[in-house]
Design a protein around this motif. Structure first.
Motif, mmCIF file in Angstrom:
data_model
loop_
_atom_site.group_PDB
_atom_site.id
_atom_site.type_symbol
_atom_site.label_atom_id
_atom_site.label_comp_id
_atom_site.label_asym_id
_atom_site.label_seq_id
_atom_site.Cartn_x
_atom_site.Cartn_y
_atom_site.Cartn_z
ATOM 1 N N SER A 151 0.783 -1.280 -0.012
ATOM 2 C CA SER A 151 -0.075 0.233 0.033
ATOM 3 C C SER A 151 0.862 1.050 -0.123
ATOM 4 C CB SER A 151 -0.951 0.108 1.104
ATOM 5 O OG SER A 151 -1.634 1.042 1.230
ATOM 6 N N TRP A 207 -2.435 -6.108 2.079
ATOM 7 C CA TRP A 207 -3.530 -6.447 1.132
ATOM 8 C C TRP A 207 -2.945 -5.984 -0.245
ATOM 9 C CZ3 TRP A 207 -5.785 -2.540 -1.566
ATOM 10 C CH2 TRP A 207 -5.271 -1.057 -1.181
ATOM 11 N N PRO A 222 -8.354 3.662 -3.037
ATOM 12 C CA PRO A 222 -8.538 2.652 -2.071
ATOM 13 C C PRO A 222 -9.928 2.235 -1.802
ATOM 14 C CG PRO A 222 -7.560 4.596 -0.869
ATOM 15 C CD PRO A 222 -7.959 4.720 -2.470
ATOM 16 N N PRO A 223 -10.192 0.934 -1.440
ATOM 17 C CA PRO A 223 -11.430 0.466 -1.014
ATOM 18 C C PRO A 223 -12.091 1.239 0.275
ATOM 19 C CG PRO A 223 -10.080 -1.167 -0.313
ATOM 20 C CD PRO A 223 -9.128 -0.199 -1.476
ATOM 21 N N TYR A 224 -11.212 1.736 0.957
ATOM 22 C CA TYR A 224 -11.647 2.301 2.245
ATOM 23 C C TYR A 224 -11.853 3.814 2.156
ATOM 24 C CZ TYR A 224 -6.770 2.184 2.695
ATOM 25 O OH TYR A 224 -5.561 2.264 2.397
ATOM 26 N N ILE A 225 -11.678 4.529 1.094
ATOM 27 C CA ILE A 225 -11.634 5.863 1.160
ATOM 28 C C ILE A 225 -13.003 6.428 1.619
ATOM 29 C CG2 ILE A 225 -12.144 6.319 -1.381
ATOM 30 C CD1 ILE A 225 -10.218 8.473 -1.674
ATOM 31 N N PRO A 226 -13.047 7.613 2.283
ATOM 32 C CA PRO A 226 -14.397 7.986 2.870
ATOM 33 C C PRO A 226 -14.914 8.856 1.482
ATOM 34 C CG PRO A 226 -12.510 9.396 3.583
ATOM 35 C CD PRO A 226 -11.857 8.146 3.031
ATOM 36 N N LYS A 227 -16.101 8.924 1.364
ATOM 37 C CA LYS A 227 -16.806 9.748 0.509
ATOM 38 C C LYS A 227 -16.630 11.342 0.714
ATOM 39 C CE LYS A 227 -20.767 6.501 -0.318
ATOM 40 N NZ LYS A 227 -22.273 6.522 -0.593
ATOM 41 N N LYS A 239 -6.399 5.157 6.587
ATOM 42 C CA LYS A 239 -7.740 5.537 6.555
ATOM 43 C C LYS A 239 -8.120 6.932 7.361
ATOM 44 C CE LYS A 239 -12.790 4.209 6.934
ATOM 45 N NZ LYS A 239 -13.624 2.767 7.514
ATOM 46 N N ASN A 240 -7.624 6.855 8.630
ATOM 47 C CA ASN A 240 -7.672 7.829 9.469
ATOM 48 C C ASN A 240 -6.971 9.145 8.837
ATOM 49 O OD1 ASN A 240 -9.156 6.764 11.320
ATOM 50 N ND2 ASN A 240 -7.202 5.872 12.451
#
Length: 565
Positions: A220, A251, A360-365, A453-454
């Motif tokens: 990543s 991942w 990335p799959p976890y990016i916030p909107k 993510k944070n």
């Protein structure tokens, strides 16, 4: 276990010298040692070998054990033990622990040039702090003699990050460094493959074409987010051979493994061994995605072990100084006309743009920030890019804002390393050397984040990003744009000075929307975060198919669909 002889030590030393680390470890563990001094030496040698093999916890224990058997050893051996512990600790713990070890050693022996260099390097990696490096090179002229590889490399990076030299000198310095440290013995000028190999490889069909990709960053990070989209599509038309130089899997590593026809772990090979491994793979194309982040890779590639070689994402922030590449992949914004003067490589300007961005799959909107009394802006680059020239610019703009504006600004420095008191003190003292911040209408805040993510969540809450310069933001700029956060960036001349402007331009933004010089860091004339993604569906930075097609044309025809200068 047999009793040792001088021959055993010589054999182990020879294996270490040639980078045959597993063989060296086997040799060291197969003979019996009883003398305290020699036991200590074996523990130290094992520690060094285990570091090279990526077994860092074991390396620390071996180095510590060496002190138990020869407590009265010389100061130089004690320093060597400390350096081994520091090196291994940096890999298994937060860098502050390793930095503290070297600092303690340096206090005990302040005249040691080796320790001075190691501490300066560690301060850069841990805190992004150039001050120890500045002290190291204090009173040195342009032509000062630099004796070690690390010292030379630190000097070059200082010029790249801080822009503290004439631009033509960047090429001169890199070329000299490459000739001295990045070239295998016997290589002079531009290396060539044999005619027999050329014919053999050029007769292959498309799906049998072998494309090698080498990196120490198959995880990543920038190589994944800016390269996996095109590489995944290339895997449908070519056989991908991935050479991994890393010791960490995550991942993203799994996704790289899935697209690879062959996966080779070459993390512990020295340049000579790596060159042989790549040559034996009989590649049509080799794409270097390690670059200046792994100098051993560049040295291995100096002999041109693949028919064609290209430099792409990953440690791609300056010329390599080598002549073994058939092209340096870029585009017309990242490397405008005239940029040839900064490179030994041919510039290959892809019409698609030189990278795309995989979200990335976890990016916030994207989300419009909650209205606050103050404007909330941020610096999100690594602290190593927060250099004096950038801080001087910020200080001047803060003083101007205090005298000419009455609205409040909250200036956030976002990222895990900004949690360090060393980093915070350096920035705060530079920006507010003689005034009380409480009296200023610009408030400095440090927001250390844990996990990617944070980090993205913290960036999403900004009204806009102030990009660093001379070394501008790369992946962080794309992330901000994907989150709907405008980026104000400075367009320099060299490759590393144009990441921000390149990403903004290929995202479809107008110059007036991202030009830091015209808008300023705190001006309200530029765009604000309104909760709408700035990387839109039609953006070239999201068009992986076009990117893969451009690379296909380059690899098949050399120049079709691209501009080569």
């Amino acid at each position: 276990m047999k009793a040792h002889s001088c021959v055993d030590w010589v054999a182990a030393a020879a294996a270490m010298h040639h980078g045959e680390w597993q063989q060296a470890l086997t040799l060291l563990l197969t003979f019996r040692v009883e003398d305290g001094f020699e036991l200590s030496r074996r523990y130290l040698w094992c520690s060094r070998v285990l570091c090279e093999l990526g077994r860092y916890s074991e390396a620390v224990e071996q180095a510590k054990q060496s002190a138990n058997f020869a407590p009265g050893t010389s100061q130089s051996i004690a320093r060597y033990r400390g350096l081994l512990i520091a090196r291994a600790t940096r890999r298994i713990a937060y860098g502050q622990v390793s930095t503290a070890i070297i600092w303690q050693l340096l206090k005990e022996d302040p005249a040691s040039k080796t320790l001075q260099i190691q501490f300066a390097e560690q301060a850069l990696k841990t805190f992004g702090d150039w001050r120890p490096a500045h002290q190291l090179f204090l009173n040195r002229g342009e032509d000062a003699k630099l004796s070690t590889k690390l010292e030379y490399w630190m000097d070059i990076r200082s010029r790249i990050y801080e822009g503290c030299t004439r631009k033509d000198n960047q090429l001169v310095k890199m070329r000299g460094f490459a000739e001295k440290f990045l070239t295998l013995p016997g290589i002079v000028g531009t290396p060539e493959r044999s005619e027999q190999t050329e014919v053999q490889l050029s007769n292959r069909g498309r799906r049998t074409r072998r494309i090698g990709v080498i990196s120490n960053l198959f995880c990543s990070g920038p190589v994944f987010y800016m390269g996996i989209g095109a590489l995944t599509r290339l895997a449908n038309t070519s056989k991908l051979v991935l050479f991994s130089r890393q010791s960490i899997d995550d991942w993203a590593t799994d996704q790289f493994r899935r697209i690879a026809d062959e996966w080779m772990d070459v993390s512990h090979l020295n340049p000579q061994q790596l060159e042989k491994k790549i040559r034996s793979a009989e590649l049509d194309i080799l794409v270097d995605m390690a670059g200046l982040m792994d100098l051993d890779v560049l040295k291995a590639l100096s002999s041109k072990p693949s028919r064609k070689q290209y430099k792409w994402v990953g440690g791609q922030f300056s010329t390599t100084g080598l002549h073994c590449f058939d092209g340096f992949i870029t585009d017309e914004v990242q490397s405008p006309r005239g940029s040839e003067q900064f490179h030994t490589e041919k510039l290959v300007r892809l019409k698609s743009g030189y990278v795309t961005y995989t979200v990335p799959p976890y990016i916030p909107k994207p989300e419009k920030p909650v209205e606050k009394e103050a404007l909330v802006v941020g610096v999100i680059s690594h602290p190593i890019k927060v250099v004096n020239v950038f801080l001087e610019f910020l200080k001047k703009e803060i003083l101007n804002h205090q005298s000419q504006s009455d609205f409040k600004v909250e200036l956030n420095f976002i990222g895990g390393r900004y949690g360090s008191p060393v980093v915070q003190k350096r920035i705060h003292q530079f920006l507010f050397p003689s005034i009380d911040q409480a009296e200023s209408n610009v408030l400095i805040r440090f927001l250390p984040t844990t996990g990617h993510k944070n980090q993205l969540l913290a960036v999403r809450g900004l009204d806009w990003v102030i990009d660093t310069f001379p070394f501008t933001g790369g992946l962080t700029t794309l992330e901000a744009l994907a989150l709907g956060v405008p980026v104000r960036t400075y367009a320099g001349k060299t490759f590393q000075e144009r990441h921000g402007v390149g990403h903004c331009a290929y995202s479809g933004l107008r110059v007036a929307e991202y030009d830091l010089q015209k808008i300023g860091p705190f001006g309200q004339e530029g765009p604000k975060n309104d909760g709408t993604a700035l990387l839109k569906a039609g953006s070239q930075r999201l068009n992986h198919d076009l990117m893969a097609e451009s690379l296909e044309e380059l690899f098949m025809f050399g120049t079709s669909g691209v501009e080569v200068t």
